[in-house]
Design an enzyme around this catalytic site. Sequence first.
Site, PDB file in Angstrom:
ATOM      1  N   GLU A 170      -0.363   1.542  -1.156  1.00 35.29           N
ATOM      2  CA  GLU A 170       0.296   2.656  -0.481  1.00 35.29           C
ATOM      3  C   GLU A 170      -0.154   2.783   0.976  1.00 35.29           C
ATOM      4  O   GLU A 170       0.646   3.113   1.857  1.00 35.29           O
ATOM      5  CB  GLU A 170      -0.014   3.981  -1.203  1.00 35.29           C
TER       6      GLU A 170
ATOM      7  N   HIS B 266      -5.351  -0.352  -0.277  1.00 38.34           N
ATOM      8  CA  HIS B 266      -4.462  -0.148  -1.417  1.00 38.34           C
ATOM      9  C   HIS B 266      -3.018  -0.316  -0.942  1.00 38.34           C
ATOM     10  O   HIS B 266      -2.720  -0.193   0.245  1.00 38.34           O
ATOM     11  CB  HIS B 266      -4.649   1.257  -1.993  1.00 38.34           C
TER      12      HIS B 266
ATOM     13  N   CYS C 138      -4.787   7.504  -1.664  1.00 38.36           N
ATOM     14  CA  CYS C 138      -3.367   7.271  -1.377  1.00 38.36           C
ATOM     15  C   CYS C 138      -2.555   8.560  -1.467  1.00 38.36           C
ATOM     16  O   CYS C 138      -1.617   8.753  -0.692  1.00 38.36           O
ATOM     17  CB  CYS C 138      -2.839   6.182  -2.304  1.00 38.36           C
TER      18      CYS C 138
ATOM     19  N   CYS D 245      -4.010   7.118  -6.306  1.00 40.84           N
ATOM     20  CA  CYS D 245      -5.390   7.626  -6.377  1.00 40.84           C
ATOM     21  C   CYS D 245      -5.554   8.727  -5.319  1.00 40.84           C
ATOM     22  O   CYS D 245      -4.629   8.999  -4.557  1.00 40.84           O
ATOM     23  CB  CYS D 245      -6.363   6.475  -6.138  1.00 40.84           C
TER      24      CYS D 245
END
Lengths: 170, 170
Positions: free
Chosen positions: A65, A63, A96, A93
């Site tokens: 991040e 992801h 992260c 999420c």
Amino acid sequence: MSNRQSIELTDDQIDFGMREALAQARIAGSVGEVPIGAVVMHEGQIVGRGYNLREHAQDATLHAEIMAISEANHTLKTWRLSDCQLFVTIEPCPMCSGAIINARVGAVYFGARDPKAGTVRSLYQLLEDGRFNHQVEVHEGIMAEAASGLMQTFFKAIRLGRGKPKPRQH
Amino acid sequence: MSNRQSIELTDDQIDFGMREALAQARIAGSVGEVPIGAVVMHEGQIVGRGYNLREHAQDATLHAEIMAISEANHTLKTWRLSDCQLFVTIEPCPMCSGAIINARVGAVYFGARDPKAGTVRSLYQLLEDGRFNHQVEVHEGIMAEAASGLMQTFFKAIRLGRGKPKPRQH
């Protein structure tokens, strides 16, 4: 143990940070990934960038991040980012949010909420849970329309069959 | 959307998985990292291994589970691990719980609880939250004494000054 930081960013710095995160999101979208982007700022400079690359890399951990935090760790040669700010276009999420806590990120600025998987404000408020050994300053709604606009355009294109049908990032 | 899988592991497979995770934890401990290890199993074979490397890599994202999931993704050439089981010596933190959900891991077997940062049973029950688009089968207490024994020995050594004083992983 509260590690809330109080570094005040100027409006220009916040604008700069979120524009850079949106630029990362557009890179993701341009290669057919769900358009989410993130950057890490340190003393006004971008020290880590990331965009969602799950499909291309076939790696569930990639992801925006996570990439941005890992790059910032390498740039600054420390896993501790307490004097840094993370900008991300969509609410993080659980993975992260957890990475943000683990890296002791000082503050998070995010664009639009993710009602299905967001754990900063929507489903949980992980970053502000006093039971963890670090709490994070949270700012939401930064250029939220631009952030959610990228997502809406992406998913509309998929519905119209003009994009590869990819499942939601989160 | 529930994606609970129902692949039944034999007792021998569970023993094998957790012994492999403990071996990873010992590698972490031997290099002065908090001794936590993880592996991902697919059809009885280990397809991903990881151990906590935060201090050596100075990367806050390098927990055992993240490494094991990422390696399993690469080994199997897919980010979807719904027919896999993850074994980890200590209860996952929010970041790793989130990675487990994101990778759609079918089942998690963990050793000892982490009352300070565990989010599978202790502080939250993230893996079983029906609001996420994936739920994970959870088994706890697998070789828990061995897992927590490694941690106790490590932190006792630090207190006695025989190890480098490193902050807790989580």
